[in-house]
Design an enzyme around this catalytic site. Structure first.
Site, short mmCIF file in Angstrom:
data_model
loop_
_atom_site.label_atom_id
_atom_site.label_comp_id
_atom_site.label_asym_id
_atom_site.label_seq_id
_atom_site.Cartn_x
_atom_site.Cartn_y
_atom_site.Cartn_z
N CYS A 239 3.52 3.60 8.90
CA CYS A 239 3.73 4.88 8.23
C CYS A 239 4.29 5.91 9.21
O CYS A 239 3.73 6.11 10.29
CB CYS A 239 2.41 5.39 7.64
SG CYS A 239 2.59 6.97 6.77
N PRO B 78 0.86 -1.19 0.00
CA PRO B 78 0.00 0.00 0.00
C PRO B 78 0.89 1.24 0.00
O PRO B 78 1.75 1.38 0.87
CB PRO B 78 -0.78 -0.13 1.32
CG PRO B 78 0.07 -1.00 2.19
CD PRO B 78 0.82 -1.91 1.28
N GLY C 20 7.40 -2.76 -3.02
CA GLY C 20 6.87 -1.41 -2.99
C GLY C 20 7.28 -0.62 -4.22
O GLY C 20 6.71 -0.77 -5.30
N ARG C 21 8.31 0.21 -4.06
CA ARG C 21 8.73 1.09 -5.15
C ARG C 21 9.15 0.33 -6.40
O ARG C 21 8.95 0.80 -7.52
CB ARG C 21 9.85 2.01 -4.67
CG ARG C 21 9.36 3.11 -3.73
CD ARG C 21 10.51 3.86 -3.10
NE ARG C 21 11.20 3.02 -2.12
CZ ARG C 21 12.36 3.32 -1.56
NH1 ARG C 21 12.99 4.42 -1.90
NH2 ARG C 21 12.90 2.53 -0.65
N ASN D 14 9.15 -6.85 3.82
CA ASN D 14 9.03 -5.65 2.97
C ASN D 14 10.22 -4.75 3.26
O ASN D 14 10.78 -4.77 4.35
CB ASN D 14 7.70 -4.96 3.32
CG ASN D 14 7.53 -3.60 2.68
OD1 ASN D 14 7.27 -2.61 3.36
ND2 ASN D 14 7.69 -3.51 1.38
N GLY D 15 10.60 -3.97 2.24
CA GLY D 15 11.65 -2.98 2.44
C GLY D 15 12.90 -3.26 1.63
O GLY D 15 13.60 -4.24 1.88
N HIS E 63 8.02 -4.42 7.57
CA HIS E 63 8.99 -3.57 6.90
C HIS E 63 10.26 -3.62 7.75
O HIS E 63 10.25 -3.16 8.89
CB HIS E 63 8.46 -2.14 6.80
CG HIS E 63 9.32 -1.23 6.00
ND1 HIS E 63 8.81 -0.13 5.34
CD2 HIS E 63 10.65 -1.23 5.73
CE1 HIS E 63 9.81 0.51 4.73
NE2 HIS E 63 10.92 -0.14 4.95
#
Length: 344
Positions: free
Chosen positions: A99, A16, A232-233, A210-211, A170
């Site tokens: 976040c 997300p 993600g990116r 993640n990360g 993350h």
């Protein structure tokens, strides 16, 4: 979707991402992979309860499997928002505990909740009691001066006691003071080993990492240790990497890969349908900019979409014009190799 198929979808998911993973982005990603789990942008409980639900929560049935990520810290409000998300048809309700933005902190949710694991567990218990779909947590390994070995494991333990069986971690701390959200994606060091240890010590839980994972090769390496990888990116800026996911991650067999050219064709009917509804072309094409990353003509593709796509009345012809630039560059590159071969 069966429970087994749903948890299998966790092997590869797209994170997300605020301002990025809207419904148009998710539909593009779905053209590339039919099996990856997709997530909404984070939506606050206040927005879900009092906002325009169709605008905030509406999605196409073609997006399944798709999860709704919520931001909040009040158990009753999260339970009510989770019920709405389930009624809208989402396959999972996820709580944002990662976040680091100031706006999120001021609302007492996101990464700052790493400091309140008991509250997170209370929130998850309330959400789990409110819905039948899975409720999950996306968290950091810690914040600021916390010891990640204590903060991560305590959060997971308390949430597991509350009935949570699936976590996305993350693998960085978040620094809530002194670093921007962008810096929080790069500056704190990654600690994949800690997430791997979490999986070893809690084999009963579904743990996704993640990360900083920048390629499908890196994702496949992580899947030797954990249950899932969240991109993600890398998925957003180079979406074509998702075209190999069904085969490489989910074992769908040969002949299922989708390349960037096929993705454009598969996305085209969706674009036409949205244009007919009055959606601005740029709302969709902005997610396509990295589709041909690394290929001849990629710069011209981006230029046409960026310059022409924002104009009033822009239509499908802009995508056609941008694609023509890529095809021209591809042909020129091929002709160059052929001529060189003849000369040799």
């Amino acid at each position: 979707m069966s429970k087994a198929a749903y948890f299998q979808s966790h092997r590869l998911s797209v994170a997300p991402m605020m301002d990025w993973t809207d419904r148009h982005c998710r539909m593009l990603h779905r053209t590339l992979s039919s099996r990856a789990l997709l997530y909404t942008e984070m939506v606050t409980t206040g927005a879900v309860l009092h906002g325009d639900r169709e605008r905030l929560l509406g999605f196409s049935p073609a997006e399944h499997p798709v999860a709704l990520q919520l931001g909040g810290s009040e158990p009753a409000e999260l339970a009510a928002a989770a019920r709405i998300g389930e009624a809208e048809g989402y396959d999972e309700i996820n709580l944002n505990v990662g976040c680091p933005s100031d706006r999120v902190q001021s609302g007492r949710f996101g990464a700052c909740l790493m400091r309140e694991p008991e509250l997170v567990a209370e929130c998850m218990a309330a959400m789990g009691a409110a819905v039948k779909v899975p409720v999950t947590v996306k968290c950091r390994i810690g914040v600021d001066d916390q010891d990640p070995e204590e903060s991560l494991f305590r959060l997971v333990e308390l949430c597991a006691q509350a009935g949570v069986t699936s976590f996305v971690v993350h693998a960085r701390k978040a620094w809530l003071q002194g670093l921007s959200p962008k810096e929080n994606r790069d500056v704190p060091p990654l600690d994949y080993a800690l997430v791997h240890r979490l999986k070893r010590e809690r084999p009963d839980l579904t743990i996704a990492i993640n990360g900083g994972i920048g390629s499908l090769d890196e994702a496949m390496e992580q899947l030797q240790t954990v249950d899932g990888v969240m991109l993600g990116r890398a998925a957003y800026h180079t979406p074509a990497i998702l075209g190999e996911v069904d085969r490489r991650v989910f074992g769908a067999g040969e002949g299922v890969d989708v390349d960037a050219f096929q993705a454009v064709e598969l996305y085209r009917p969706y674009v036409l349908g949205e244009l007919a509804k009055g959606t601005h072309l740029a709302a969709m094409t902005r997610h396509m900019l990295g589709l041909f990353h690394g290929l001849p003509g990629a710069r011209a593709w981006r230029r046409v979409l960026t310059v022409e796509g924002v104009k009033s009345g822009a239509g499908i012809e802009v995508i056609d014009a941008a694609l023509a630039q890529v095809l021209r560059a591809k042909d020129e590159r091929g002709a160059g190799r052929f001529e060189a071969g003849e000369a040799a």
